[in-house]
Design a protein around this motif. Sequence first.
Motif, PDB file in Angstrom:
ATOM      1  N   ALA A  90       0.847  -1.207   0.000  1.00  0.00           N
ATOM      2  CA  ALA A  90       0.000   0.000   0.000  1.00  0.00           C
ATOM      3  C   ALA A  90       0.875   1.246   0.000  1.00  0.00           C
ATOM      4  CB  ALA A  90      -0.934  -0.015   1.202  1.00  0.00           C
ATOM      5  N   ALA A  91       1.912   1.252   0.818  1.00  0.00           N
ATOM      6  CA  ALA A  91       2.814   2.412   0.881  1.00  0.00           C
ATOM      7  C   ALA A  91       3.513   2.621  -0.461  1.00  0.00           C
ATOM      8  CB  ALA A  91       3.844   2.220   1.996  1.00  0.00           C
ATOM      9  N   LEU A  92       3.940   1.545  -1.092  1.00  0.00           N
ATOM     10  CA  LEU A  92       4.595   1.629  -2.393  1.00  0.00           C
ATOM     11  C   LEU A  92       3.640   2.192  -3.452  1.00  0.00           C
ATOM     12  CD1 LEU A  92       7.119   0.961  -4.114  1.00  0.00           C
ATOM     13  CD2 LEU A  92       6.120  -1.292  -4.489  1.00  0.00           C
ATOM     14  N   LEU A  93       2.416   1.675  -3.470  1.00  0.00           N
ATOM     15  CA  LEU A  93       1.420   2.151  -4.434  1.00  0.00           C
ATOM     16  C   LEU A  93       1.074   3.615  -4.196  1.00  0.00           C
ATOM     17  CD1 LEU A  93      -0.907  -0.972  -4.443  1.00  0.00           C
ATOM     18  CD2 LEU A  93       0.508  -0.193  -6.347  1.00  0.00           C
ATOM     19  N   LEU A  94       0.896   3.981  -2.935  1.00  0.00           N
ATOM     20  CA  LEU A  94       0.550   5.371  -2.629  1.00  0.00           C
ATOM     21  C   LEU A  94       1.701   6.318  -2.970  1.00  0.00           C
ATOM     22  CD1 LEU A  94      -1.449   4.829   0.665  1.00  0.00           C
ATOM     23  CD2 LEU A  94      -2.368   5.515  -1.573  1.00  0.00           C
ATOM     24  N   ARG A 113       1.677  10.826 -12.732  1.00  0.00           N
ATOM     25  CA  ARG A 113       1.300   9.405 -12.773  1.00  0.00           C
ATOM     26  C   ARG A 113      -0.155   9.211 -12.360  1.00  0.00           C
ATOM     27  NH1 ARG A 113       6.771   8.767 -11.128  1.00  0.00           N
ATOM     28  NH2 ARG A 113       6.240   8.719  -8.921  1.00  0.00           N
ATOM     29  N   LEU A 114      -0.591   9.950 -11.378  1.00  0.00           N
ATOM     30  CA  LEU A 114      -1.976   9.838 -10.928  1.00  0.00           C
ATOM     31  C   LEU A 114      -2.931  10.258 -12.051  1.00  0.00           C
ATOM     32  CD1 LEU A 114      -3.716   9.151  -8.455  1.00  0.00           C
ATOM     33  CD2 LEU A 114      -3.534  11.549  -7.770  1.00  0.00           C
ATOM     34  N   THR A 115      -2.600  11.351 -12.726  1.00  0.00           N
ATOM     35  CA  THR A 115      -3.424  11.824 -13.839  1.00  0.00           C
ATOM     36  C   THR A 115      -3.395  10.820 -14.991  1.00  0.00           C
ATOM     37  OG1 THR A 115      -2.923  14.104 -13.215  1.00  0.00           O
ATOM     38  CG2 THR A 115      -3.859  13.764 -15.402  1.00  0.00           C
ATOM     39  N   MET A 116      -2.230  10.251 -15.267  1.00  0.00           N
ATOM     40  CA  MET A 116      -2.128   9.233 -16.322  1.00  0.00           C
ATOM     41  C   MET A 116      -3.075   8.071 -16.042  1.00  0.00           C
ATOM     42  SD  MET A 116       1.913   8.785 -16.982  1.00  0.00           S
ATOM     43  CE  MET A 116       2.766   9.758 -18.201  1.00  0.00           C
ATOM     44  N   LEU A 117      -3.049   7.577 -14.814  1.00  0.00           N
ATOM     45  CA  LEU A 117      -3.909   6.442 -14.475  1.00  0.00           C
ATOM     46  C   LEU A 117      -5.378   6.814 -14.588  1.00  0.00           C
ATOM     47  CD1 LEU A 117      -2.116   4.639 -11.508  1.00  0.00           C
ATOM     48  CD2 LEU A 117      -2.465   3.804 -13.834  1.00  0.00           C
ATOM     49  N   LYS A 118      -5.721   8.033 -14.175  1.00  0.00           N
ATOM     50  CA  LYS A 118      -7.115   8.470 -14.283  1.00  0.00           C
ATOM     51  C   LYS A 118      -7.539   8.509 -15.751  1.00  0.00           C
ATOM     52  CE  LYS A 118     -11.095   9.886 -12.836  1.00  0.00           C
ATOM     53  NZ  LYS A 118     -12.003   9.001 -12.127  1.00  0.00           N
ATOM     54  N   ILE A 119      -6.679   9.005 -16.618  1.00  0.00           N
ATOM     55  CA  ILE A 119      -6.981   9.028 -18.054  1.00  0.00           C
ATOM     56  C   ILE A 119      -7.105   7.602 -18.586  1.00  0.00           C
ATOM     57  CG2 ILE A 119      -6.036   9.579 -20.340  1.00  0.00           C
ATOM     58  CD1 ILE A 119      -4.836  12.143 -18.999  1.00  0.00           C
ATOM     59  N   LEU A 120      -6.168   6.742 -18.186  1.00  0.00           N
ATOM     60  CA  LEU A 120      -6.155   5.360 -18.674  1.00  0.00           C
ATOM     61  C   LEU A 120      -7.310   4.533 -18.126  1.00  0.00           C
ATOM     62  CD1 LEU A 120      -2.332   4.601 -18.541  1.00  0.00           C
ATOM     63  CD2 LEU A 120      -3.719   5.104 -20.567  1.00  0.00           C
ATOM     64  N   LYS A 169       7.513   3.151 -14.570  1.00  0.00           N
ATOM     65  CA  LYS A 169       7.257   2.900 -13.144  1.00  0.00           C
ATOM     66  C   LYS A 169       5.888   2.251 -12.942  1.00  0.00           C
ATOM     67  CE  LYS A 169      10.309   6.493 -11.435  1.00  0.00           C
ATOM     68  NZ  LYS A 169      10.479   7.703 -10.652  1.00  0.00           N
ATOM     69  N   LEU A 170       4.903   2.714 -13.684  1.00  0.00           N
ATOM     70  CA  LEU A 170       3.563   2.113 -13.598  1.00  0.00           C
ATOM     71  C   LEU A 170       3.562   0.695 -14.153  1.00  0.00           C
ATOM     72  CD1 LEU A 170       1.471   5.210 -14.724  1.00  0.00           C
ATOM     73  CD2 LEU A 170       1.649   4.289 -12.390  1.00  0.00           C
ATOM     74  N   ARG A 171       4.287   0.493 -15.254  1.00  0.00           N
ATOM     75  CA  ARG A 171       4.367  -0.833 -15.874  1.00  0.00           C
ATOM     76  C   ARG A 171       5.113  -1.821 -14.985  1.00  0.00           C
ATOM     77  NH1 ARG A 171       7.912  -0.242 -20.218  1.00  0.00           N
ATOM     78  NH2 ARG A 171       9.421  -1.151 -18.815  1.00  0.00           N
ATOM     79  N   ASP A 172       6.188  -1.356 -14.341  1.00  0.00           N
ATOM     80  CA  ASP A 172       6.986  -2.248 -13.492  1.00  0.00           C
ATOM     81  C   ASP A 172       6.162  -2.858 -12.358  1.00  0.00           C
ATOM     82  OD1 ASP A 172       9.171  -1.811 -15.088  1.00  0.00           O
ATOM     83  OD2 ASP A 172      10.247  -0.537 -13.648  1.00  0.00           O
ATOM     84  N   LEU A 173       5.154  -2.146 -11.896  1.00  0.00           N
ATOM     85  CA  LEU A 173       4.270  -2.691 -10.853  1.00  0.00           C
ATOM     86  C   LEU A 173       3.052  -3.398 -11.445  1.00  0.00           C
ATOM     87  CD1 LEU A 173       4.247  -0.051  -7.986  1.00  0.00           C
ATOM     88  CD2 LEU A 173       5.277  -2.316  -8.007  1.00  0.00           C
ATOM     89  N   GLY A 174       3.000  -3.462 -12.764  1.00  0.00           N
ATOM     90  CA  GLY A 174       1.904  -4.153 -13.425  1.00  0.00           C
ATOM     91  C   GLY A 174       0.608  -3.361 -13.452  1.00  0.00           C
ATOM     92  N   PRO A 209      -8.298  -3.021  -7.509  1.00  0.00           N
ATOM     93  CA  PRO A 209      -9.425  -2.577  -6.680  1.00  0.00           C
ATOM     94  C   PRO A 209      -9.024  -1.477  -5.676  1.00  0.00           C
ATOM     95  CG  PRO A 209      -9.443  -4.956  -6.869  1.00  0.00           C
ATOM     96  CD  PRO A 209      -8.143  -4.480  -7.480  1.00  0.00           C
ATOM     97  N   PHE A 210      -7.832  -1.570  -5.147  1.00  0.00           N
ATOM     98  CA  PHE A 210      -7.307  -0.551  -4.231  1.00  0.00           C
ATOM     99  C   PHE A 210      -7.124   0.775  -4.969  1.00  0.00           C
ATOM    100  CE2 PHE A 210      -3.500   1.524  -2.352  1.00  0.00           C
ATOM    101  CZ  PHE A 210      -3.957   1.721  -1.052  1.00  0.00           C
ATOM    102  N   ILE A 211      -6.512   0.705  -6.131  1.00  0.00           N
ATOM    103  CA  ILE A 211      -6.244   1.902  -6.934  1.00  0.00           C
ATOM    104  C   ILE A 211      -7.544   2.479  -7.488  1.00  0.00           C
ATOM    105  CG2 ILE A 211      -5.161   2.676  -9.089  1.00  0.00           C
ATOM    106  CD1 ILE A 211      -2.879   0.693  -8.324  1.00  0.00           C
ATOM    107  N   GLU A 212      -8.451   1.610  -7.885  1.00  0.00           N
ATOM    108  CA  GLU A 212      -9.734   2.063  -8.438  1.00  0.00           C
ATOM    109  C   GLU A 212     -10.490   2.938  -7.436  1.00  0.00           C
ATOM    110  OE1 GLU A 212     -13.472   0.144 -10.856  1.00  0.00           O
ATOM    111  OE2 GLU A 212     -12.682  -0.978  -9.147  1.00  0.00           O
ATOM    112  N   GLN A 213     -10.440   2.554  -6.169  1.00  0.00           N
ATOM    113  CA  GLN A 213     -11.114   3.352  -5.139  1.00  0.00           C
ATOM    114  C   GLN A 213     -10.548   4.772  -5.086  1.00  0.00           C
ATOM    115  OE1 GLN A 213     -11.491   1.464  -1.280  1.00  0.00           O
ATOM    116  NE2 GLN A 213     -11.618  -0.535  -2.250  1.00  0.00           N
ATOM    117  N   ILE A 214      -9.257   4.894  -5.265  1.00  0.00           N
ATOM    118  CA  ILE A 214      -8.610   6.216  -5.268  1.00  0.00           C
ATOM    119  C   ILE A 214      -9.008   6.979  -6.526  1.00  0.00           C
ATOM    120  CG2 ILE A 214      -6.382   7.420  -5.390  1.00  0.00           C
ATOM    121  CD1 ILE A 214      -5.272   4.940  -3.751  1.00  0.00           C
TER     122      ILE A 214
END
Length: 114
Positions: free
Chosen positions: A11-15, A23-30, A57-62, A85-90
């Motif tokens: 969780a700490a690594l993901l956060l 990166r946060l904006t990229m994931l939201k777009i994706l 960095k995003l790819r390395d964590l899958g 599911p953890f990331i989706e909630q964010i």
Amino acid sequence: MLQTAIEMEKAALLLKLLGDKTRLTMLKILQNQACCVCEFVEIFKTSQPSISQHLRKLRDLGLVLEERKGQWIFYSINKSNEYYPFIEQILNQLPNQEDKIKELEEQGNRITCC
């Protein structure tokens, strides 16, 4: 929907990874569509190597998947990742980023690499 808790370390690594606005904006777009590096370069007005580092960095964590289409690589969010599911909630708490894609389309930059 019952979800299993994730380890504190993970969780700490993901956060930490999501603590970067780009990166946060990229994931939201994706979350809603695939994009290629050149589109992110236009959206964030930054260099291709910088965008590639964020995506690595995003790819390395899958968290993102790559799909090659000709000479272009498109990225999409990996919804089958065990931590999605953890990331989706964010991501669901964040404002929609569709305006960034719409702006690309209006500028004619959405289709430059497709």
